[in-house]
Design an enzyme around this catalytic site. Structure first.
Site, PDB file in Angstrom:
ATOM      1  CE1 TYR A  55     -36.695   0.079  35.691  1.00 35.22           C
ATOM      2  CE2 TYR A  55     -35.555   2.181  35.547  1.00 35.22           C
ATOM      3  CZ  TYR A  55     -36.502   1.294  35.075  1.00 35.22           C
ATOM      4  OH  TYR A  55     -37.246   1.641  33.976  1.00 35.22           O
ATOM      5  CG  HIS A 103     -42.676   1.521  36.413  1.00 32.57           C
ATOM      6  ND1 HIS A 103     -41.658   1.031  37.190  1.00 32.57           N
ATOM      7  CD2 HIS A 103     -42.294   1.259  35.128  1.00 32.57           C
ATOM      8  CE1 HIS A 103     -40.724   0.502  36.438  1.00 32.57           C
ATOM      9  NE2 HIS A 103     -41.088   0.624  35.177  1.00 32.57           N
TER      10      HIS A 103
END
Length: 302
Positions: free
Chosen positions: A56, A117
């Site tokens: 991110y 992830h």
């Protein structure tokens, strides 16, 4: 703010969690001071679950969260991050390095929940033989407390849940007003196994907020619009009339422990916190939503 126990972990978590993608500027510019203020406001408002990832903002989200928590706030939150990012290897050494770098950016000695992830990126065997053992070593060393996995692919999540080696799962766009396919098999299985469940993108990547993400394919946007037309009975205000019912739909689902809010501003954060008051859709509304799209996935299964 409502709280619940996060599966078998025993952690007490707020049912509304703060998503870290907007904090790193993923969806547009985010002022650093504003981000820190919003994180503090979220904690003061009762949110104690913060979810982020190295990818991110290329680490910017983790760095900003670490800064915001550095002055006595760390122990007030359940901090979740993720291991490895898009385009990286999920091998043992890369996983260890990924988590070590996250610890540095987050300015902490431990991460409460470390998730693999987007598990659909790599073969199942790689995760079982490389990524997961690395996380188990980090857990043994006290650098992480619990292990989770994230992917939008429901059959793949169910396969990992059945391993009994994960404490949590995270998916997105699979339990929302216009696609609630996670409730049919995944949520009952997770409940049976005592798995913590995190629900992301309850607004369908902006679809239910009348602001669809630019990368969504036209056929998806068109199908979503048709489904939203059938939900006019839920609209209370315009132009974002489905935001509140969408949030309540997820927050009131007992099998979901944390619903992530990707608030980009304090105004959005406060509005979302106000919705976390224990009230879901009316029973007749919930039954109608379930009947409308039973078994009908909006996004491709793979």
């Amino acid at each position: 703010m409502e709280y619940t126990t996060f599966g078998r972990t025993g952690l007490s978590v707020s049912k509304l969690g703060l998503g870290g993608a907007p904090l790193g500027g993923v969806f547009g510019p985010a002022d650093e001071r504003g981000v820190e203020k919003m994180i503090h406001e979220a904690i003061d408002g009762g949110i104690n679950f913060i979810d982020t990832a190295p990818s991110y903002g290329r680490g910017e989200s983790e760095r900003r969260i670490g800064q915001a928590l550095s002055e006595g706030r760390r122990r007030q939150v359940v901090l979740a991050s993720k291991a490895v990012g898009p385009g990286e290897s999920f091998d043992y050494a890369t996983t260890i390095r990924s988590v070590e770098e996250s610890l540095e950016r987050l300015r902490t000695d431990w991460i409460d929940l470390l998730q693999i992830h987007d598990a659909e990126q790599v073969p199942y065997e790689t995760i079982v033989n490389e990524t997961l053992p690395a996380l188990e070593k980090l857990r043994a060393d006290g650098k992480i407390r619990f292990i989770g996995i994230s992917t939008r692919i429901l059959p793949l999540l169910m396969r990992y849940v059945r391993l009994d080696r994960f404490d949590s799962i995270q998916f997105y766009t699979r339990y929302m007003l216009i696609d609630h396919t996670a409730k049919d098999e995944l949520l009952p299985l997770a409940a049976e196994k005592g798995i913590g469940v995190i629900n992301g993108s309850v607004l369908g990547l902006g679809l239910l907020a009348d602001t669809p993400a630019s990368f969504l394919r036209p056929n998806i946007v068109e199908e979503a619009a048709q489904r939203m037309e059938q939900l006019q009975f839920l609209r209370k205000t315009a132009p974002y009339g489905l935001v509140e019912p969408a949030m309540r739909f997820s927050l009131s689902q007992q099998a979901i422990h944390v619903t992530l809010t990707g608030a980009a501003t304090s105004e959005v954060l406060r509005a979302n916190m106000a919705i976390c008051d224990g009230r879901g859709l009316a029973p007749e509304e919930l039954s109608r939503v379930y009947a409308l799209f039973q078994g009908k996935s909006l996004f491709p299964a793979e």
